[in-house]
Motif scaffolding. Structure first.
Motif, PDB file in Angstrom:
ATOM      1  N   ASP A 200       9.326   7.838  -3.015  1.00 50.17           N
ATOM      2  CA  ASP A 200       9.326   6.370  -3.026  1.00 50.17           C
ATOM      3  C   ASP A 200       9.514   5.832  -1.615  1.00 50.17           C
ATOM      4  O   ASP A 200       8.937   4.814  -1.242  1.00 50.17           O
ATOM      5  CB  ASP A 200      10.437   5.837  -3.929  1.00 50.17           C
ATOM      6  N   LEU A 201      10.325   6.529  -0.841  1.00 50.63           N
ATOM      7  CA  LEU A 201      10.596   6.100   0.535  1.00 50.63           C
ATOM      8  C   LEU A 201      11.194   7.276   1.307  1.00 50.63           C
ATOM      9  O   LEU A 201      12.257   7.784   0.932  1.00 50.63           O
ATOM     10  CB  LEU A 201      11.572   4.909   0.546  1.00 50.63           C
ATOM     11  N   LEU A 202      10.525   7.700   2.360  1.00 50.32           N
ATOM     12  CA  LEU A 202      11.040   8.790   3.173  1.00 50.32           C
ATOM     13  C   LEU A 202      11.999   8.245   4.234  1.00 50.32           C
ATOM     14  O   LEU A 202      11.688   7.272   4.923  1.00 50.32           O
ATOM     15  CB  LEU A 202       9.896   9.530   3.871  1.00 50.32           C
ATOM     16  N   THR A 203      13.161   8.862   4.327  1.00 48.49           N
ATOM     17  CA  THR A 203      14.119   8.485   5.369  1.00 48.49           C
ATOM     18  C   THR A 203      14.650   9.757   6.031  1.00 48.49           C
ATOM     19  O   THR A 203      14.860  10.774   5.368  1.00 48.49           O
ATOM     20  CB  THR A 203      15.309   7.694   4.786  1.00 48.49           C
TER      21      THR A 203
ATOM     22  N   GLY B 134       0.803  -1.208   0.000  1.00 48.98           N
ATOM     23  CA  GLY B 134       0.000   0.000   0.000  1.00 48.98           C
ATOM     24  C   GLY B 134       0.839   1.261   0.000  1.00 48.98           C
ATOM     25  O   GLY B 134       2.032   1.239  -0.295  1.00 48.98           O
ATOM     26  N   ALA B 135       0.205   2.378   0.351  1.00 51.23           N
ATOM     27  CA  ALA B 135       0.894   3.664   0.332  1.00 51.23           C
ATOM     28  C   ALA B 135       0.242   4.622   1.318  1.00 51.23           C
ATOM     29  O   ALA B 135      -0.902   4.446   1.723  1.00 51.23           O
ATOM     30  CB  ALA B 135       0.855   4.266  -1.079  1.00 51.23           C
ATOM     31  N   ILE B 136       1.017   5.623   1.698  1.00 48.52           N
ATOM     32  CA  ILE B 136       0.509   6.738   2.499  1.00 48.52           C
ATOM     33  C   ILE B 136       0.053   7.840   1.546  1.00 48.52           C
ATOM     34  O   ILE B 136       0.759   8.171   0.585  1.00 48.52           O
ATOM     35  CB  ILE B 136       1.604   7.306   3.428  1.00 48.52           C
ATOM     36  N   LEU B 137      -1.138   8.397   1.801  1.00 45.23           N
ATOM     37  CA  LEU B 137      -1.629   9.536   1.039  1.00 45.23           C
ATOM     38  C   LEU B 137      -1.684  10.745   1.964  1.00 45.23           C
ATOM     39  O   LEU B 137      -2.357  10.704   2.998  1.00 45.23           O
ATOM     40  CB  LEU B 137      -3.020   9.258   0.461  1.00 45.23           C
ATOM     41  N   LEU B 138      -0.970  11.798   1.616  1.00 40.63           N
ATOM     42  CA  LEU B 138      -0.962  13.019   2.416  1.00 40.63           C
ATOM     43  C   LEU B 138      -2.117  13.899   1.965  1.00 40.63           C
ATOM     44  O   LEU B 138      -2.069  14.513   0.891  1.00 40.63           O
ATOM     45  CB  LEU B 138       0.367  13.760   2.252  1.00 40.63           C
ATOM     46  N   GLY B 139      -3.165  13.952   2.773  1.00 40.89           N
ATOM     47  CA  GLY B 139      -4.323  14.768   2.450  1.00 40.89           C
ATOM     48  C   GLY B 139      -4.207  16.144   3.077  1.00 40.89           C
ATOM     49  O   GLY B 139      -3.201  16.498   3.694  1.00 40.89           O
TER      50      GLY B 139
ATOM     51  N   CYS C 228       7.021   2.880   3.023  1.00 40.72           N
ATOM     52  CA  CYS C 228       6.184   2.685   1.844  1.00 40.72           C
ATOM     53  C   CYS C 228       6.179   3.957   0.997  1.00 40.72           C
ATOM     54  O   CYS C 228       6.573   5.024   1.474  1.00 40.72           O
ATOM     55  CB  CYS C 228       4.760   2.315   2.256  1.00 40.72           C
ATOM     56  N   PRO C 229       5.733   3.873  -0.236  1.00 40.00           N
ATOM     57  CA  PRO C 229       5.635   5.080  -1.074  1.00 40.00           C
ATOM     58  C   PRO C 229       4.653   6.086  -0.476  1.00 40.00           C
ATOM     59  O   PRO C 229       3.721   5.725   0.249  1.00 40.00           O
ATOM     60  CB  PRO C 229       5.127   4.536  -2.410  1.00 40.00           C
TER      61      PRO C 229
END
Length: 310
Positions: A263-266, A123-128, A240-241
């Motif tokens: 793609d991937l937050l670090t 899955g993925a995170i969606l920033l609303g 996750c993306p």
């Protein structure tokens, strides 16, 4: 930040009984009759809510300075139009809940990329945000049984809202999850959902309700404002993306924009705060971009730029 000035201290009138009543009116009589209910209420709310009116004008003046082509000036007329836009957004929210919106009512940008991500099984995170109408994403959840959307909300009425959603569509793939802060247990639960190919939506334009919120300053519409670090930290933990999600009403249609944000937050430990601030700033710039597209659709009726020392 002064607790009394925090957005969560404001009385929101979209409580469950009110939404239930408005939904019933909408289902029985349609949009035109509902507008007869909403417009007087919003007009009274605009007159009585002096802080909200002032915040609306301050925001619209910032838009006017950056975008003269918008035709906005930040005067009382513009502020009233802003509140009426909010009323229409509530009607659109009810339409989305009731299933009255179909795929033909919605346009998409970037949907194929998101669906391809879901098909990988991850899955993925969606920033609303509070720009436009996130509820329209219910159409996305209803169009395919494989799409499951979990929305993190601060409201204490999450379970009751879920019941209301199920009353209108028992097969809805939209699930509201009430959180005040993301605990280890919450992270584990969300990690399972991501691993199952589900989507997690979290708003990234309001500071947390917790007493000592983790925030970063970012330049937004010409001045510093506070944005939450939590959504970005959560995304890094879930590995996750990440997509930025905006849903605007344009030319009579709902238009959903999905932007691949990362793609991937670090966030490396040695420069963690700096990396977080840069990421938050990048999000603020995307929010500003879409705010300037439809400025009357950003619904934060409080002093967003009230930056105090943390």
């Amino acid at each position: 930040m002064n607790k009394s000035s925090h957005w969560s201290a404001m009385g929101e009138w979209s409580v469950i009984w009110g939404m239930r009543f408005l939904l019933r009116v909408y289902l029985l009589f349609g949009r035109t009759v509902l507008q007869c209910f909403l417009y007087p209420v919003v007009s009274y709310y605009w007159l009585a809510n002096k802080p909200g009116r002032a915040a609306s004008r301050a925001y619209l003046k910032r838009v006017a300075a950056l975008s003269p082509a918008s035709g906005l000036h930040g005067n009382l007329r513009d502020s009233y139009r802003h509140f009426i836009s909010f009323a229409n957004a509530i009607i659109d929210k009810l339409a989305a809940w009731s299933g009255a919106l179909s795929l033909s009512d919605v346009d998409y940008h970037g949907r194929d990329s998101l669906l391809a991500q879901i098909r990988t099984g991850k899955g993925a995170i969606l920033l609303g945000s509070h720009l436009g109408n996130l509820e329209v994403c219910r159409v996305l959840a209803d169009m395919d049984e494989a799409v499951r959307i979990n929305v993190l909300v601060h409201t204490k009425h999450a379970e009751k809202f879920n019941d209301l959603l199920k009353q209108t569509n028992r097969n809805s793939g939209l699930n509201l999850i009430q959180v005040t802060e993301v605990s280890a247990a919450t992270s584990m639960m969300l990690s399972d959902k991501i691993d199952n190919g589900e989507l997690v939506v979290i708003t990234a334009d309001r500071t947390p309700v917790s007493p000592n919120p983790r925030v970063s300053r970012a330049k937004f519409l010409g001045a510093d404002a506070l944005f939450p670090q939590g959504p970005f930290i959560l995304a890094s933990l879930l590995k996750c993306p990440v997509y930025a999600l905006f849903c605007l009403k344009q030319n009579g249609k709902q238009v959903i924009y999905f932007e691949r944000f990362s793609d991937l937050l670090t966030f490396p430990r040695k420069n963690r705060e700096q990396a977080l601030q840069q990421t938050v700033q990048r999000y603020a710039e995307r929010l500003e971009h879409y705010c300037l597209m439809e400025p009357l659709q950003w619904f934060n009726f409080f002093d967003f730029w009230q930056v105090n020392e943390q």
